[in-house]
Scaffold this active site. Structure first.
Site: not given
Ligand SMILES: Cc1cc2nc3c(=O)[nH]c(=O)nc-3n(C[C@H](O)[C@H](O)[C@H](O)COP(=O)(O)OP(=O)(O)OC[C@H]3O[C@@H](n4cnc5c(N)ncnc54)[C@H](O)[C@@H]3O)c2cc1C
Length: 325
Positions: A192, A242, A312
């Site tokens: 992560r 998580s 996380e």
């Molecule tokens: C039901 C559910 C299940 C999930 N299961 C998993 C799983 O199995 N495994 C897992 O790893 N995660 C899981 N997640 C968490 C999440 O989906 C991941 O961490 C995902 O990668 C976050 O992406 P996001 O675009 O939503 O980022 P955001 O939540 O919008 O941002 C997260 C971070 O990423 C940065 N960021 C976003 N986009 C960019 C970009 N283009 N460039 C640079 N930085 C950026 C942001 O600044 C922030 O610090 C889950 C979440 C939910 C709600």
């Protein structure tokens, strides 16, 4: 402290004076963040915008920098708790144009296909694109509700796999507005973790290398993962997945359950009855409820087992001193 109105005015003026009037006209004031996050919490962003190209991102960053306006880049909002009091400064969310996917044969390896996708592409869509094309490597991502950029930033993963296995190159824009191309070995991927966490930078495009596989086997793995998620995760409630990273030698959910915290709630935030590693929003949770509950869990686990749980999920905005501790 909210950014004062003269800084915001200077930012708007910088955009207009550099010929970006149309972009300036798309800035939104006091945009409520709650609907933009999977946890369904979060107050207003002072200024909010959805750029539609890398050039617009550079224009925004340069104008913000010149005005001294801080900015935060969000993806699909699925790993965030945004403060009830909102976010000071500018929030940038990649617009709809950042969801293109292209694929081409890899000339250096006939068994591989190169997929190039822009950073706002949802991981679920990308995984399904790959599956339909008979490409293997992204099955693990079929239930992760983030954007591709967010997934690279977080090195998102599941079921023993993560993004570092499939990412080949990343194009990003640095906090000072320069475009850069990174090779996989430069991305400092860990559990992560990626280099963007330390250095900032906005991921705009990602190249992935996927192997040709058996379409039936790919579809079957996706079905299996989906079944596992549906059985074990509280997907009917808003959450950010998580809440904690996995501490070495332990299972977070099991520790929380052993501590008797399953189902424990503060305000509208609850430790899920179905999966103790998830904090859920029962309906009316605030970001403060979630923060208080998470602190309570961390303290209880530290006191009972001497294990430190690291968040996380990223806590962003006014009042949240540190994003990830
Ligand atoms: C039901 C559910 C299940 C999930 N299961 C998993 C799983 O199995 N495994 C897992 O790893 N995660 C899981 N997640 C968490 C999440 O989906 C991941 O961490 C995902 O990668 C976050 O992406 P996001 O675009 O939503 O980022 P955001 O939540 O919008 O941002 C997260 C971070 O990423 C940065 N960021 C976003 N986009 C960019 C970009 N283009 N460039 C640079 N930085 C950026 C942001 O600044 C922030 O610090 C889950 C979440 C939910 C709600």
């Amino acid at each position: 402290m909210a950014v004062d109105s003269s800084t915001i005015e200077a930012f708007r003026r910088n955009l207009i004076e550099t010929g970006k009037k149309e972009l300036e006209s798309r800035l939104r004031t006091d945009e409520i963040m709650k609907p933009h996050t999977s946890f369904r919490v979060g107050g207003p962003a002072q200024i909010y915008v959805e750029p539609e190209s890398g050039e617009e991102i550079c224009d925004l960053i340069c104008a913000a920098k010149a005005a001294g306006l801080p900015f935060f880049l969000m993806g699909n909002g699925s790993n965030l708790v945004i403060s009830d009091e909102g976010i000071d400064g500018l929030v940038i969310r990649l617009g709809e144009s950042f969801s293109e996917i292209r694929s081409e044969e890899d000339p250096s390896d006939p068994e591989c296909v190169r997929i190039t996708a822009t950073a706002g592409t949802l991981l679920i869509r990308l995984s399904s694109f790959a599956a339909k094309a008979g490409l293997t490597g992204l099955e693990f991502a079929s239930g992760i509700p983030g954007s591709l950029g967010g997934a690279v930033f977080m090195n998102a993963g599941a079921y023993g796999h993560d993004m570092s296995e499939v990412v080949d190159k990343v194009i990003s824009i640095s906090p000072s507005g320069e475009r850069k191309t990174w090779k996989r070995e430069e991305l400092q991927f860990g559990y992560r973790k990626s280099r963007f966490m330390k250095e900032g930078g906005i991921v705009t495009e990602v190249e992935l290398l996927l192997r040709k596989g058996d379409p039936e086997a790919i579809a079957s793995s996706i079905r299996e993962y989906t079944e596992k998620r549906t059985k074990s995760q509280p997907l009917q409630f808003p959450s950010a997945g998580s809440m904690f990273k996995r501490p070495e030698g332990h299972y977070t959910g099991a520790l929380i359950e052993q501590a008797g915290l399953k189902g424990f709630s503060i305000g509208g935030a609850q430790v899920s009855e179905k999966h103790a590693g998830f904090v859920i929003n029962k309906g009316e949770a605030t970001a403060s409820d979630i923060d208080a509950l998470v602190k309570h869990i961390q303290k209880t686990i530290q006191d009972q087992f001497g294990v430190s749980l690291e968040r996380e999920v990223r806590f962003i905005g006014r009042g949240f001193e540190s994003e990830t501790k």
